[in-house]
Design a protein around this motif. Structure first.
Motif, PDB file in Angstrom:
ATOM      1  N   ARG A  82     -23.208   9.961 -13.496  1.00 51.09           N
ATOM      2  CA  ARG A  82     -23.521  11.223 -12.822  1.00 51.09           C
ATOM      3  C   ARG A  82     -24.323  10.980 -11.547  1.00 51.09           C
ATOM      4  N   GLU A  83     -25.218  10.024 -11.608  1.00 53.41           N
ATOM      5  CA  GLU A  83     -26.028   9.683 -10.440  1.00 53.41           C
ATOM      6  C   GLU A  83     -25.155   9.293  -9.260  1.00 53.41           C
ATOM      7  N   THR A  84     -24.110   8.495  -9.523  1.00 50.43           N
ATOM      8  CA  THR A  84     -23.250   8.008  -8.449  1.00 50.43           C
ATOM      9  C   THR A  84     -22.047   8.921  -8.194  1.00 50.43           C
ATOM     10  N   LYS A  85     -22.048  10.085  -8.862  1.00 48.27           N
ATOM     11  CA  LYS A  85     -20.997  11.094  -8.693  1.00 48.27           C
ATOM     12  C   LYS A  85     -19.630  10.604  -9.165  1.00 48.27           C
ATOM     13  N   LYS A  86     -19.650   9.792 -10.212  1.00 49.16           N
ATOM     14  CA  LYS A  86     -18.406   9.310 -10.820  1.00 49.16           C
ATOM     15  C   LYS A  86     -18.028  10.291 -11.934  1.00 49.16           C
ATOM     16  N   TYR A  87     -17.834  11.543 -11.552  1.00 51.64           N
ATOM     17  CA  TYR A  87     -17.653  12.596 -12.548  1.00 51.64           C
ATOM     18  C   TYR A  87     -16.372  12.447 -13.344  1.00 51.64           C
ATOM     19  N   GLN A  88     -15.356  11.793 -12.765  1.00 51.33           N
ATOM     20  CA  GLN A  88     -14.097  11.623 -13.489  1.00 51.33           C
ATOM     21  C   GLN A  88     -14.262  10.725 -14.707  1.00 51.33           C
ATOM     22  N   ASN A  89     -15.387  10.022 -14.806  1.00 49.53           N
ATOM     23  CA  ASN A  89     -15.618   9.126 -15.944  1.00 49.53           C
ATOM     24  C   ASN A  89     -16.473   9.743 -17.039  1.00 49.53           C
ATOM     25  N   VAL A  90     -16.865  10.999 -16.885  1.00 47.59           N
ATOM     26  CA  VAL A  90     -17.730  11.615 -17.905  1.00 47.59           C
ATOM     27  C   VAL A  90     -17.017  12.754 -18.641  1.00 47.59           C
ATOM     28  N   ARG A  91     -15.697  12.752 -18.595  1.00 44.99           N
ATOM     29  CA  ARG A  91     -14.906  13.811 -19.244  1.00 44.99           C
ATOM     30  C   ARG A  91     -14.445  13.380 -20.629  1.00 44.99           C
ATOM     31  N   GLY A  92     -15.324  12.845 -21.413  1.00 41.13           N
ATOM     32  CA  GLY A  92     -14.955  12.387 -22.741  1.00 41.13           C
ATOM     33  C   GLY A  92     -15.347  10.942 -22.943  1.00 41.13           C
ATOM     34  N   SER A  93     -15.003  10.404 -24.084  1.00 39.92           N
ATOM     35  CA  SER A  93     -15.386   9.041 -24.443  1.00 39.92           C
ATOM     36  C   SER A  93     -14.699   8.015 -23.547  1.00 39.92           C
ATOM     37  N   LEU A  94     -15.486   7.148 -22.918  1.00 44.14           N
ATOM     38  CA  LEU A  94     -14.916   6.074 -22.103  1.00 44.14           C
ATOM     39  C   LEU A  94     -14.032   5.167 -22.943  1.00 44.14           C
ATOM     40  N   GLU A  95     -14.533   4.789 -24.113  1.00 46.27           N
ATOM     41  CA  GLU A  95     -13.795   3.851 -24.945  1.00 46.27           C
ATOM     42  C   GLU A  95     -12.478   4.446 -25.436  1.00 46.27           C
ATOM     43  N   ASP A  96     -12.482   5.710 -25.804  1.00 47.54           N
ATOM     44  CA  ASP A  96     -11.247   6.343 -26.272  1.00 47.54           C
ATOM     45  C   ASP A  96     -10.208   6.393 -25.160  1.00 47.54           C
ATOM     46  N   ARG A  97     -10.650   6.697 -23.967  1.00 50.67           N
ATOM     47  CA  ARG A  97      -9.709   6.823 -22.856  1.00 50.67           C
ATOM     48  C   ARG A  97      -9.154   5.450 -22.453  1.00 50.67           C
ATOM     49  N   GLN A 122       0.853  -1.188   0.000  1.00 50.70           N
ATOM     50  CA  GLN A 122       0.000   0.000   0.000  1.00 50.70           C
ATOM     51  C   GLN A 122       0.889   1.239   0.000  1.00 50.70           C
ATOM     52  N   THR A 123       0.756   2.061  -1.040  1.00 49.93           N
ATOM     53  CA  THR A 123       1.577   3.263  -1.124  1.00 49.93           C
ATOM     54  C   THR A 123       0.850   4.503  -0.612  1.00 49.93           C
ATOM     55  N   SER A 124      -0.482   4.444  -0.565  1.00 50.86           N
ATOM     56  CA  SER A 124      -1.234   5.618  -0.104  1.00 50.86           C
ATOM     57  C   SER A 124      -2.587   5.193   0.418  1.00 50.86           C
ATOM     58  N   ARG A 125      -3.255   6.103   1.090  1.00 51.98           N
ATOM     59  CA  ARG A 125      -4.635   5.910   1.531  1.00 51.98           C
ATOM     60  C   ARG A 125      -5.441   7.154   1.183  1.00 51.98           C
ATOM     61  N   GLY A 126      -6.684   6.927   0.816  1.00 48.20           N
ATOM     62  CA  GLY A 126      -7.566   8.042   0.479  1.00 48.20           C
ATOM     63  C   GLY A 126      -7.710   8.213  -1.024  1.00 48.20           C
ATOM     64  N   CYS A 127      -8.803   8.852  -1.413  1.00 54.73           N
ATOM     65  CA  CYS A 127      -9.097   9.086  -2.831  1.00 54.73           C
ATOM     66  C   CYS A 127      -9.778  10.442  -2.965  1.00 54.73           C
ATOM     67  N   PRO A 128      -9.374  11.253  -3.945  1.00 58.06           N
ATOM     68  CA  PRO A 128      -9.934  12.603  -4.050  1.00 58.06           C
ATOM     69  C   PRO A 128     -11.353  12.663  -4.605  1.00 58.06           C
ATOM     70  N   PHE A 129     -11.875  11.538  -5.095  1.00 57.16           N
ATOM     71  CA  PHE A 129     -13.185  11.568  -5.728  1.00 57.16           C
ATOM     72  C   PHE A 129     -14.298  11.294  -4.724  1.00 57.16           C
ATOM     73  N   GLN A 130     -15.536  11.274  -5.174  1.00 58.23           N
ATOM     74  CA  GLN A 130     -16.672  11.221  -4.247  1.00 58.23           C
ATOM     75  C   GLN A 130     -17.741  10.232  -4.689  1.00 58.23           C
ATOM     76  N   CYS A 131     -17.337   9.096  -5.220  1.00 60.01           N
ATOM     77  CA  CYS A 131     -18.293   8.088  -5.674  1.00 60.01           C
ATOM     78  C   CYS A 131     -19.242   7.717  -4.525  1.00 60.01           C
ATOM     79  N   GLU A 132     -20.519   7.757  -4.815  1.00 57.99           N
ATOM     80  CA  GLU A 132     -21.540   7.642  -3.776  1.00 57.99           C
ATOM     81  C   GLU A 132     -21.504   6.311  -3.046  1.00 57.99           C
ATOM     82  N   PHE A 133     -21.132   5.240  -3.730  1.00 56.52           N
ATOM     83  CA  PHE A 133     -21.207   3.899  -3.155  1.00 56.52           C
ATOM     84  C   PHE A 133     -19.955   3.497  -2.387  1.00 56.52           C
TER      85      PHE A 133
END
Length: 521
Positions: free
Chosen positions: A291-306, A173-184
């Motif tokens: 968007r519902e689950t606040k996974k905003y980092q996944n809506v910044r463009g095409s999922l498949e392209d990324r 384990q190199t770190s703890r914590g995550c800057p995002f806010q996924c609801e689940f």
């Protein structure tokens, strides 16, 4: 001073446990649980510490009478076995302490009187304090740190107490914590949203220690390895130096968020450091669900392209997927299947949405009257949420059907071919290029050992009677790989994928036939 026994309870058969694949790899468990060696490393000198992982060795309950303190850790999936052990230990009058993820979010789940001391959240400060107070006969019944742990001050875990030979991989384990806010997610509840990171020197020392003790694959088991990208790059540069100094003896992989695709330097450093794969929480191809689950980092463009950008850098993407969001309808199962095919994701882990206590999702559904916690233990339901867009039966049947399609041998290896054969994923290219230039003899040795390891695993695959229905598919795709004349490491990757497929297919098939309870992990 105390004699202390720290126990990791047995896991039930699960998707992440790799239970059906482990014999093909010659191993007993997937990876060690870091809580045990970490607590041992925090224990002051003078105390005797014994670690027992039920996943690799049997537990002698009679022998526990000789210990002053017996400690249990455990995640939600281990809760039933934790309860069994606690009841037995209480009947024997053994002093018991409990910590870990499950008690940290579901403290009230444990019946009064079963636990002598509970540790909530991190324990770098509270464990040594408890031992001091226990020795003085004045310990509390509950400990919870007021402040988050400074990871730069955490001592090296007692890896010398871990039998790495029994595990498919090590973990650091190199770190703890995550800057995002996924609801689940319960990570931000337990560890917070500000990543706290070990120094590069700490990380290298831990990887080196596990290598010296026999680990050849190490999972950087962070909540999000790139939660702080600047710090991650410092760690990666140090790992590159260590790999060069030692001839790339360890393969690495980790967990990260999809915004990895936006940083070419970070991806390049990862492959140069010996990373070959990354697990990413994709969750859904539907923007409304993200968007519902606040996974905003996944809506910044095409999922498949990324995803494709990450793959093209030489990192295989393993995906976490979820069905059962409020916006999901019965068509979500087809959309998930088609998305994973287009994205060339071989190792896809789909699960039904569940609400973990203390998470924002849990609090929201509780307020809406849409929680049924008893259903989480129902072998025919296996989730505590009451979905909006379909019945629980539709969710269950659609989920099982999705997994049957994903792990159907033809579908599974079609995704494999798309990524490794037609797609020619540059797997391990940075490592092998460096070895060929700087250590040609090591390069040849790696090639030979890789071929031998692949042959051993494939021989076990073909000898296992459970693979009989799948062997024609395995053989056909093996011929395609050989015809493509890919380097030996791709043969090893194919062998590993066969073992993984067997596990996924057997577990899913048994659930579909109702031969076993639903396994939503």
């Amino acid at each position: 001073m105390a004699r202390i026994c720290l126990i990791n309870p047995r896991f039930p058969t699960s998707f992440w446990g790799l239970n059906h694949a482990l014999p093909l790899l010659g191993k007993k468990a997937n990876m060690p649980v870091l809580a045990l060696p970490t607590l041992a490393g925090l224990t002051p000198p003078g105390h005797e510490v014994v670690l027992i992982d039920e996943n690799v060795e049997d537990l002698d309950l009679d022998a526990l009478d000789a210990f002053d303190i017996v400690g249990l850790t455990g995640m939600s999936v281990q809760r039933d076995r934790m309860l069994e052990l606690l009841v037995e230990l209480r009947a024997r009058g053994i002093f018991v302490v409990v910590g870990g993820p499950w008690v940290s979010v579901a403290e009230l789940w444990f019946e009064p009187g079963l636990i002598d001391v509970a540790f909530i959240g991190e324990a770098e400060e509270t464990w040594p304090r408890f031992l001091e107070e226990w020795a003085e006969g004045r310990h509390a019944s509950r400990y919870e740190q007021a402040e988050k742990t400074d990871m730069t001050r955490v001592p090296t875990p007692r890896y010398d107490l871990v039998p790495f030979r029994h595990y498919a991989m090590g973990c650091v384990q190199t770190s703890r914590g995550c800057p995002f806010q996924c609801e689940f997610c319960d990570i931000i509840v337990i560890f917070g949203r500000r990543p706290r990171i070990k120094t590069a020197e700490q990380v290298v020392a831990e990887v080196d220690a596990q290598y010296r003790l026999g680990a050849r694959v190490v999972f950087l088991v962070d909540d999000n390895f790139i939660g702080n990208k600047k710090a991650a790059k410092v760690i990666l540069r140090a790992l590159i130096e260590w790999q060069h100094a030692n001839g790339y003896p360890v393969a690495l992989f980790t967990e990260a968020s999809l915004d990895l695709a936006e940083d070419e330097e970070l991806m390049r450093l990862m492959t140069e450091a010996g990373l070959v794969a990354v697990f990413i929480g994709i969750e859904s191809p539907d923007e409304a669900a993200l968007r519902e689950t606040k996974k905003y980092q996944n809506v910044r463009g095409s999922l498949e392209d990324r995803i494709r950008r990450i793959q093209e850098e030489g990192l295989e993407v393993y995906a976490g997927m979820i069905v059962g969001f409020d916006s999901d309808d019965p068509g979500v199962f087809d959309r998930q299947f088609e998305f994973l095919g287009r994205s060339r994701i071989v190792g896809a882990m789909a699960g039904m949405l569940s609400a973990i206590p203390k998470t924002p999702l849990y609090e929201r559904l509780e307020a809406e009257g849409r929680l049924d916690n008893a259903a989480a233990d129902d072998p025919n339901i296996a989730t505590n949420i009451i979905p909006l867009g379909m019945s629980r039966e539709e969710l269950r049947d659609g989920w099982v059907g999705l997994m049957e399609r994903l792990y159907d041998a033809e579908n599974y290896f079609a995704r494999y071919d798309a990524l490794f054969v037609e797609g020619r994923l540059p797997l391990g290219t940075a490592k092998m290029t460096w070895l060929r230039r700087h250590r040609p003899l090591s390069y040849l040795k790696v090639q030979v050992l890789t071929i031998l390891a692949a042959i051993v695993i494939l021989a076990r695959v073909w000898a296992d009677p459970r693979t009989r229905p799948y062997r024609p598919t395995y053989a056909r795709h093996l011929r395609r790989l050989l015809a493509a004349r890919r380097p030996p490491r791709y043969l090893f990757q194919f062998a590993w994928k066969c073992a993984l497929h067997l596990h996924l297919a057997v577990l899913t098939r048994r659930m579909a036939l109702r031969e076993t309870a639903l396994v939503n992990t």
